[in-house]
Design a protein around this motif. Structure first.
Motif, PDB file in Angstrom:
ATOM      1  N   ASP A  17      33.709  43.680  36.408  1.00 22.74           N
ATOM      2  CA  ASP A  17      32.919  43.053  35.346  1.00 22.74           C
ATOM      3  C   ASP A  17      32.200  41.850  35.959  1.00 22.74           C
ATOM      4  OD1 ASP A  17      31.908  41.996  33.005  1.00 22.74           O
ATOM      5  OD2 ASP A  17      33.845  41.862  31.976  1.00 22.74           O
ATOM      6  N   VAL A  18      30.888  41.922  36.007  1.00 20.58           N
ATOM      7  CA  VAL A  18      30.073  40.826  36.533  1.00 20.58           C
ATOM      8  C   VAL A  18      29.072  40.454  35.450  1.00 20.58           C
ATOM      9  CG1 VAL A  18      28.432  40.090  38.303  1.00 20.58           C
ATOM     10  CG2 VAL A  18      30.329  41.624  38.917  1.00 20.58           C
ATOM     11  N   THR A  19      29.063  39.190  35.032  1.00 22.63           N
ATOM     12  CA  THR A  19      28.166  38.815  33.950  1.00 22.63           C
ATOM     13  C   THR A  19      27.419  37.525  34.249  1.00 22.63           C
ATOM     14  OG1 THR A  19      27.988  38.378  31.577  1.00 22.63           O
ATOM     15  CG2 THR A  19      29.974  37.566  32.676  1.00 22.63           C
TER      16      THR A  19
ATOM     17  N   THR B 259      33.327  34.697  20.632  1.00 24.42           N
ATOM     18  CA  THR B 259      32.334  33.965  19.849  1.00 24.42           C
ATOM     19  C   THR B 259      31.809  32.832  20.713  1.00 24.42           C
ATOM     20  OG1 THR B 259      33.424  34.467  17.741  1.00 24.42           O
ATOM     21  CG2 THR B 259      31.895  32.609  17.776  1.00 24.42           C
ATOM     22  N   PHE B 260      30.518  32.863  21.015  1.00 27.59           N
ATOM     23  CA  PHE B 260      29.918  31.838  21.852  1.00 27.59           C
ATOM     24  C   PHE B 260      29.282  30.765  20.975  1.00 27.59           C
ATOM     25  CE2 PHE B 260      29.978  35.594  24.592  1.00 27.59           C
ATOM     26  CZ  PHE B 260      30.550  35.056  25.740  1.00 27.59           C
ATOM     27  N   LEU B 261      29.359  29.519  21.441  1.00 25.61           N
ATOM     28  CA  LEU B 261      28.766  28.423  20.683  1.00 25.61           C
ATOM     29  C   LEU B 261      27.256  28.572  20.622  1.00 25.61           C
ATOM     30  CD1 LEU B 261      29.444  25.805  19.178  1.00 25.61           C
ATOM     31  CD2 LEU B 261      29.137  24.575  21.338  1.00 25.61           C
ATOM     32  N   ASP B 262      26.652  28.980  21.734  1.00 24.22           N
ATOM     33  CA  ASP B 262      25.219  29.256  21.767  1.00 24.22           C
ATOM     34  C   ASP B 262      25.003  30.766  21.727  1.00 24.22           C
ATOM     35  OD1 ASP B 262      24.514  26.530  22.028  1.00 24.22           O
ATOM     36  OD2 ASP B 262      24.973  26.614  24.176  1.00 24.22           O
ATOM     37  N   PRO B 263      23.881  31.212  21.186  1.00 20.86           N
ATOM     38  CA  PRO B 263      23.631  32.658  21.034  1.00 20.86           C
ATOM     39  C   PRO B 263      23.290  33.328  22.361  1.00 20.86           C
ATOM     40  CG  PRO B 263      21.729  31.420  20.278  1.00 20.86           C
ATOM     41  CD  PRO B 263      22.788  30.404  20.611  1.00 20.86           C
ATOM     42  N   ILE B 264      24.322  33.775  23.075  1.00 23.99           N
ATOM     43  CA  ILE B 264      24.117  34.482  24.330  1.00 23.99           C
ATOM     44  C   ILE B 264      24.933  35.762  24.309  1.00 23.99           C
ATOM     45  CG2 ILE B 264      23.600  32.397  25.663  1.00 23.99           C
ATOM     46  CD1 ILE B 264      26.442  32.419  26.675  1.00 23.99           C
ATOM     47  N   GLY B 265      24.678  36.632  25.264  1.00 21.75           N
ATOM     48  CA  GLY B 265      25.374  37.913  25.325  1.00 21.75           C
ATOM     49  C   GLY B 265      26.572  37.851  26.248  1.00 21.75           C
ATOM     50  N   ARG B 266      27.531  38.735  26.036  1.00 26.14           N
ATOM     51  CA  ARG B 266      28.715  38.786  26.898  1.00 26.14           C
ATOM     52  C   ARG B 266      28.429  39.539  28.190  1.00 26.14           C
ATOM     53  NH1 ARG B 266      31.606  39.835  30.250  1.00 26.14           N
ATOM     54  NH2 ARG B 266      33.879  40.080  30.294  1.00 26.14           N
ATOM     55  N   PHE B 267      27.596  40.590  28.136  1.00 22.39           N
ATOM     56  CA  PHE B 267      27.353  41.429  29.304  1.00 22.39           C
ATOM     57  C   PHE B 267      25.916  41.268  29.802  1.00 22.39           C
ATOM     58  CE2 PHE B 267      30.761  43.637  26.974  1.00 22.39           C
ATOM     59  CZ  PHE B 267      31.730  43.664  27.972  1.00 22.39           C
ATOM     60  N   SER B 268      25.725  41.614  31.056  1.00 23.19           N
ATOM     61  CA  SER B 268      24.410  41.519  31.684  1.00 23.19           C
ATOM     62  C   SER B 268      23.608  42.796  31.461  1.00 23.19           C
ATOM     63  CB  SER B 268      24.563  41.298  33.195  1.00 23.19           C
ATOM     64  OG  SER B 268      25.249  40.103  33.467  1.00 23.19           O
ATOM     65  N   THR B 269      22.292  42.653  31.474  1.00 24.39           N
ATOM     66  CA  THR B 269      21.393  43.794  31.560  1.00 24.39           C
ATOM     67  C   THR B 269      21.131  44.050  33.039  1.00 24.39           C
ATOM     68  OG1 THR B 269      20.350  43.255  29.445  1.00 24.39           O
ATOM     69  CG2 THR B 269      19.124  44.694  30.958  1.00 24.39           C
ATOM     70  N   ILE B 270      21.379  45.276  33.477  1.00 25.24           N
ATOM     71  CA  ILE B 270      21.296  45.601  34.900  1.00 25.24           C
ATOM     72  C   ILE B 270      19.963  46.267  35.239  1.00 25.24           C
ATOM     73  CG2 ILE B 270      22.380  46.802  36.831  1.00 25.24           C
ATOM     74  CD1 ILE B 270      24.099  44.574  35.599  1.00 25.24           C
ATOM     75  N   GLU B 271      19.283  45.716  36.238  1.00 22.91           N
ATOM     76  CA  GLU B 271      18.071  46.326  36.782  1.00 22.91           C
ATOM     77  C   GLU B 271      18.481  47.217  37.943  1.00 22.91           C
ATOM     78  OE1 GLU B 271      14.133  45.012  39.346  1.00 22.91           O
ATOM     79  OE2 GLU B 271      15.091  43.534  38.030  1.00 22.91           O
ATOM     80  N   GLU B 272      18.223  48.513  37.817  1.00 20.69           N
ATOM     81  CA  GLU B 272      18.743  49.489  38.772  1.00 20.69           C
ATOM     82  C   GLU B 272      17.853  49.586  40.004  1.00 20.69           C
ATOM     83  OE1 GLU B 272      21.631  50.540  38.403  1.00 20.69           O
ATOM     84  OE2 GLU B 272      22.057  50.428  36.262  1.00 20.69           O
ATOM     85  N   ASP B 273      17.953  48.596  40.888  1.00 19.63           N
ATOM     86  CA  ASP B 273      17.168  48.614  42.116  1.00 19.63           C
ATOM     87  C   ASP B 273      17.939  49.221  43.290  1.00 19.63           C
ATOM     88  OD1 ASP B 273      18.988  46.445  42.328  1.00 19.63           O
ATOM     89  OD2 ASP B 273      17.675  45.455  43.788  1.00 19.63           O
ATOM     90  N   ALA B 274      19.199  49.605  43.050  1.00 19.77           N
ATOM     91  CA  ALA B 274      20.040  50.218  44.081  1.00 19.77           C
ATOM     92  C   ALA B 274      21.107  51.050  43.392  1.00 19.77           C
ATOM     93  CB  ALA B 274      20.688  49.147  44.957  1.00 19.77           C
ATOM     94  N   GLU B 275      21.725  51.949  44.148  1.00 19.23           N
ATOM     95  CA  GLU B 275      22.834  52.718  43.599  1.00 19.23           C
ATOM     96  C   GLU B 275      24.065  51.818  43.458  1.00 19.23           C
ATOM     97  OE1 GLU B 275      22.894  55.907  42.565  1.00 19.23           O
ATOM     98  OE2 GLU B 275      20.727  55.896  42.907  1.00 19.23           O
ATOM     99  N   PRO B 276      24.858  51.986  42.408  1.00 22.43           N
ATOM    100  CA  PRO B 276      26.061  51.162  42.268  1.00 22.43           C
ATOM    101  C   PRO B 276      27.129  51.523  43.294  1.00 22.43           C
ATOM    102  CG  PRO B 276      25.989  52.821  40.534  1.00 22.43           C
ATOM    103  CD  PRO B 276      24.683  52.917  41.273  1.00 22.43           C
ATOM    104  N   THR B 277      27.697  50.510  43.928  1.00 22.86           N
ATOM    105  CA  THR B 277      28.841  50.743  44.804  1.00 22.86           C
ATOM    106  C   THR B 277      30.045  51.145  43.968  1.00 22.86           C
ATOM    107  OG1 THR B 277      28.015  49.065  46.322  1.00 22.86           O
ATOM    108  CG2 THR B 277      30.317  49.718  46.572  1.00 22.86           C
ATOM    109  N   HIS B 278      30.262  50.410  42.881  1.00 24.99           N
ATOM    110  CA  HIS B 278      31.312  50.707  41.913  1.00 24.99           C
ATOM    111  C   HIS B 278      30.734  50.483  40.522  1.00 24.99           C
ATOM    112  CE1 HIS B 278      34.161  50.797  45.197  1.00 24.99           C
ATOM    113  NE2 HIS B 278      33.831  49.558  45.540  1.00 24.99           N
ATOM    114  N   LEU B 279      31.206  51.238  39.560  1.00 24.42           N
ATOM    115  CA  LEU B 279      30.753  51.046  38.189  1.00 24.42           C
ATOM    116  C   LEU B 279      31.367  49.789  37.596  1.00 24.42           C
ATOM    117  CD1 LEU B 279      30.944  54.658  36.676  1.00 24.42           C
ATOM    118  CD2 LEU B 279      28.978  53.504  37.736  1.00 24.42           C
ATOM    119  N   LEU B 280      30.596  49.124  36.742  1.00 26.61           N
ATOM    120  CA  LEU B 280      31.106  48.035  35.918  1.00 26.61           C
ATOM    121  C   LEU B 280      31.672  48.613  34.631  1.00 26.61           C
ATOM    122  CD1 LEU B 280      28.068  45.569  36.203  1.00 26.61           C
ATOM    123  CD2 LEU B 280      30.185  45.520  37.548  1.00 26.61           C
ATOM    124  N   VAL B 281      32.551  47.861  33.979  1.00 26.33           N
ATOM    125  CA  VAL B 281      33.069  48.329  32.690  1.00 26.33           C
ATOM    126  C   VAL B 281      31.922  48.525  31.696  1.00 26.33           C
ATOM    127  CG1 VAL B 281      35.374  47.361  32.976  1.00 26.33           C
ATOM    128  CG2 VAL B 281      33.590  45.949  31.965  1.00 26.33           C
TER     129      VAL B 281
END
Length: 241
Positions: A53-55, A199-221
């Motif tokens: 999990d990388v965020t 619940t975040f104090l500021d309106p942000i997301g928990r997970f990242s949006t991934i730009e697929e510029d390479a094949e994943p070495t391992h999948l993220l959750v």
């Protein structure tokens, strides 16, 4: 975040984790192809959200606002109502120097945050203001560090040296970062649900949006839903396509 950067972070994180003698479970090192081949055997991994999990919390600046996590084990939220079953979870995390995990709280999860090694881990703490969405900027915050009662002013900074931990209960607002260097952070908690119990104090997301510029070495959750449907059938359109 770019997938190539995610791959780099995973590689760096694995080396950092191993430097403290902590070894991840074997499934951590399965490639996406191996996960596809073994999908029938890994329902528990997918359903519990175990793995990498990388965020950057959707903000595009991982070095400043971000966190590396690996969920090692996790129970079922449905079992909490009965008080029986696997009611716990464990994560290993890396909080980099001055890299903030933003102010947030949990509604269900109680957690021990543990400094497993490295620099000091700094946490800023507040009580909930009673609304579930805001902080109390006036009241003292009482927490326990390894069973020792600690009282801090609202917004006070608690620093944990290697080996120390703090217990945070539902409603304890907190943000944290590595103070003076990178920190290996452990988390032992009740069942973890990152989709609904942050619940975040500021309106942000928990997970990242991934730009697929390479094949994943391992999948993220966060890749699992895109790669596999709930029945275990691999989706025809994979996340990497």
């Amino acid at each position: 975040m770019k997938r190539s950067r995610v791959n780099e972070i995973i590689s760096e994180a694995d080396q950092f984790i191993r430097s403290f003698g902590y070894v991840l479970p074997p499934f951590a090192y399965w490639s996406p192809a191996e996960m596809r081949d073994r999908r029938a055997d890994m329902d528990a991994i997918v359903e519990a959200g175990l793995g990498w999990d990388v965020t950057d919390y959707g903000q595009g600046d991982f070095d400043t606002l971000g966190l590396f996590l690996f969920t090692v084990r996790n129970g079922r939220a449905a079992d909490l109502a009965t008080g029986r079953g696997m009611l716990y979870a464990e994560k290993i995390m890396i909080s980099r120097r001055d890299q903030v995990s933003p102010m947030h709280r949990h509604t269900i999860k109680a957690e021990d945050i543990i400094n497993r090694g490295g620099a000091a881990l700094a946490l800023q703490l507040y009580n909930d203001d009673g609304t579930g969405a805001g902080i109390d900027t006036t009241g003292d915050v009482t927490v326990f560090t390894d069973g020792i009662r600690r009282v801090l002013p609202a917004g006070g900074i608690l620093e944990l040296a290697p080996g120390e931990s703090v217990t945070l209960l539902p409603g304890n607002w907190h943000k944290f970062w590595g103070e003076g260097g990178d920190v290996l952070v452990g988390e032992v908690s009740t069942v973890n649900d990152d989709a609904t119990d942050n619940t975040f104090l500021d309106p942000i997301g928990r997970f990242s949006t991934i730009e697929e510029d390479a094949e994943p070495t391992h999948l993220l959750v966060s890749d699992y839903q895109a790669w596999f449907d709930p029945s275990g059938r691999e989706l025809e359109t994979e996340a990497s396509s």
